[in-house]
Write an enzyme that holds these catalytic residues in place. Structure first.
Site, PDB file in Angstrom:
ATOM      1  N   GLY A  80       0.754  -1.215  -0.036  1.00  0.00           N
ATOM      2  CA  GLY A  80      -0.024  -0.009   0.002  1.00  0.00           C
ATOM      3  C   GLY A  80       0.809   1.174  -0.058  1.00  0.00           C
ATOM      4  N   SER A  81       0.009   2.390   0.005  1.00  0.00           N
ATOM      5  CA  SER A  81       0.926   3.834  -0.424  1.00  0.00           C
ATOM      6  C   SER A  81       1.513   4.109   0.946  1.00  0.00           C
ATOM      7  CB  SER A  81      -0.021   4.950  -0.737  1.00  0.00           C
ATOM      8  OG  SER A  81      -1.233   4.963   0.068  1.00  0.00           O
ATOM      9  N   THR A  82       1.075   3.680   2.178  1.00  0.00           N
ATOM     10  CA  THR A  82       1.893   4.235   3.376  1.00  0.00           C
ATOM     11  C   THR A  82       3.077   3.327   3.709  1.00  0.00           C
ATOM     12  OG1 THR A  82      -0.254   4.796   4.210  1.00  0.00           O
ATOM     13  CG2 THR A  82       1.428   4.781   5.753  1.00  0.00           C
ATOM     14  N   ASP A 127      -6.620  -0.118   6.138  1.00  0.00           N
ATOM     15  CA  ASP A 127      -7.927   0.585   5.625  1.00  0.00           C
ATOM     16  C   ASP A 127      -8.448   1.277   6.760  1.00  0.00           C
ATOM     17  OD1 ASP A 127      -7.409  -0.245   2.827  1.00  0.00           O
ATOM     18  OD2 ASP A 127      -7.684  -2.212   3.566  1.00  0.00           O
ATOM     19  N   GLU A 135      -0.257 -10.754   3.685  1.00  0.00           N
ATOM     20  CA  GLU A 135      -0.200  -9.648   4.793  1.00  0.00           C
ATOM     21  C   GLU A 135      -0.373 -10.037   6.084  1.00  0.00           C
ATOM     22  OE1 GLU A 135      -0.897  -5.421   2.844  1.00  0.00           O
ATOM     23  OE2 GLU A 135      -2.369  -6.415   3.247  1.00  0.00           O
ATOM     24  N   LYS A 157      -7.584   6.922   8.694  1.00  0.00           N
ATOM     25  CA  LYS A 157      -8.003   5.445   8.734  1.00  0.00           C
ATOM     26  C   LYS A 157      -8.800   5.464  10.286  1.00  0.00           C
ATOM     27  CE  LYS A 157      -6.106   4.790   4.889  1.00  0.00           C
ATOM     28  NZ  LYS A 157      -4.974   4.195   4.780  1.00  0.00           N
TER      29      LYS A 157
HETATM   30  C1  5RP Z   1      -3.352  -3.853   1.107  1.00  0.00           C
HETATM   31  C2  5RP Z   1      -3.707  -3.156   2.484  1.00  0.00           C
HETATM   32  C3  5RP Z   1      -3.154  -1.802   2.562  1.00  0.00           C
HETATM   33  O1  5RP Z   1      -2.242  -2.054   3.859  1.00  0.00           O
HETATM   34  C4  5RP Z   1      -4.094  -0.995   2.843  1.00  0.00           C
HETATM   35  O2  5RP Z   1      -5.173  -0.841   1.914  1.00  0.00           O
HETATM   36  C5  5RP Z   1      -3.815   0.704   3.125  1.00  0.00           C
HETATM   37  O3  5RP Z   1      -3.195   1.067   2.296  1.00  0.00           O
HETATM   38  P1  5RP Z   1      -2.656   2.801   2.052  1.00  0.00           P
HETATM   39  O4  5RP Z   1      -1.525   2.895   2.673  1.00  0.00           O
HETATM   40  O5  5RP Z   1      -2.449   2.816   0.613  1.00  0.00           O
HETATM   41  O6  5RP Z   1      -3.888   3.487   2.464  1.00  0.00           O
HETATM   42  O7  5RP Z   1      -4.028  -3.590   3.393  1.00  0.00           O
HETATM   43  O8  5RP Z   1      -3.919  -5.232   0.895  1.00  0.00           O
END
Ligand code: 5RP
Length: 233
Positions: free
Chosen positions: A33-35, A95, A113, A131
């Site tokens: 994911g982006s973070t 999320d 994960e 979040k």
């Molecule tokens: C991927 C995930 C990600 O960690 C989750 O969607 C958060 O993503 P982001 O940091 O882009 O908001 O669970 O399966």
């Protein structure tokens, strides 16, 4: 079903703070994911400065990012098992976060994960303030065996949820995960008892893995506009 809302700077602060936890000779689970991507980049910068670390990626996307960042990689079965070093730390996004419980799977990577995050000695969640919620209510991503999507859909309805097959955006038909599964985004409204719902979903034949991460996180790092809020669980 990508979640968004936080700023890039908030995500970057959270990711960099978690990357600073990495020590020499650690094995690190690399989230998706982006973070988590900010943590991967920051770990890569430290590798360029001489940090000795191995990363265990949680998705195809993360493996590619980690390679680009110059992080040496290890397979899960190289680092977990008899005489293997184990995973010291996992860093992963979410999320939704409520009281340390998580919904993950926005990137459809929650199966791997969950395996990597739960195998780690310490699992640090990196997130932005969008979040954080009082009660989990984001649709729960459920990875299902392709043959079982209608069977699992019926079970989700029986459990009080409304399933939606996740559709791909640059392909006709559904999203197919890195492991060849489909994803049902299951809306249960407010999830008052995540542990109980997690048990129900885990017991459903055809469910490969669901995105409720109950009692798995050890700390949550939330990047804000001027720093990082760290909560130990
Ligand atoms: C991927 C995930 C990600 O960690 C989750 O969607 C958060 O993503 P982001 O940091 O882009 O908001 O669970 O399966």
């Amino acid at each position: 079903m990508k979640t968004s809302g936080g700023t890039t700077a908030q995500k970057r602060r959270a990711g960099e703070a978690a990357a600073a936890l990495v020590e020499d000779r650690m094995v690190v689970g690399l989230g998706t994911g982006s973070t988590a991507a900010h943590a991967i980049r920051a770990i890569g910068e430290r590798v360029a400065d001489g940090l000795d670390v191995r990363g265990v990626p949680t998705s195809f996307d993360t493996r590619r990012r980690a390679r680009e960042a110059g992080i040496p990689l290890a397979a899960l079965d190289e680092v977990v098992g008899p005489d293997a070093p184990g995973i010291d730390l996992a860093i992963d996004g979410a999320d939704q976060v409520a009281d340390g419980q998580l919904i993950k799977g926005g990137g459809a990577a929650h199966c791997r994960e969950k395996i990597v995050d739960s195998a780690a000695d310490r699992f640090v969640v990196v997130a932005d303030p969008s979040k954080e919620v009082p009660t989990l209510e984001h649709p729960v991503p459920v990875a299902v065996h392709p043959d079982a999507w209608t069977v699992v859909s019926e079970a989700v309805r029986a459990a009080g949820g409304e399933p939606a097959l996740r559709e791909a955006s640059a392909k006709d038909g559904p999203v197919v995960t890195d492991n060849g599964n489909l994803v049902l985004d299951c809306d249960f409204g407010d999830i008052a008892e995540p542990a109980s719902l997690a048990t129900t979903l885990s017991r459903t034949a055809g469910v490969v893995e669901h995105g409720l991460f109950v009692d798995l996180a050890d700390a949550v790092y939330v990047g804000t506009d001027d720093g990082v809020r760290r909560t130990e669980l």
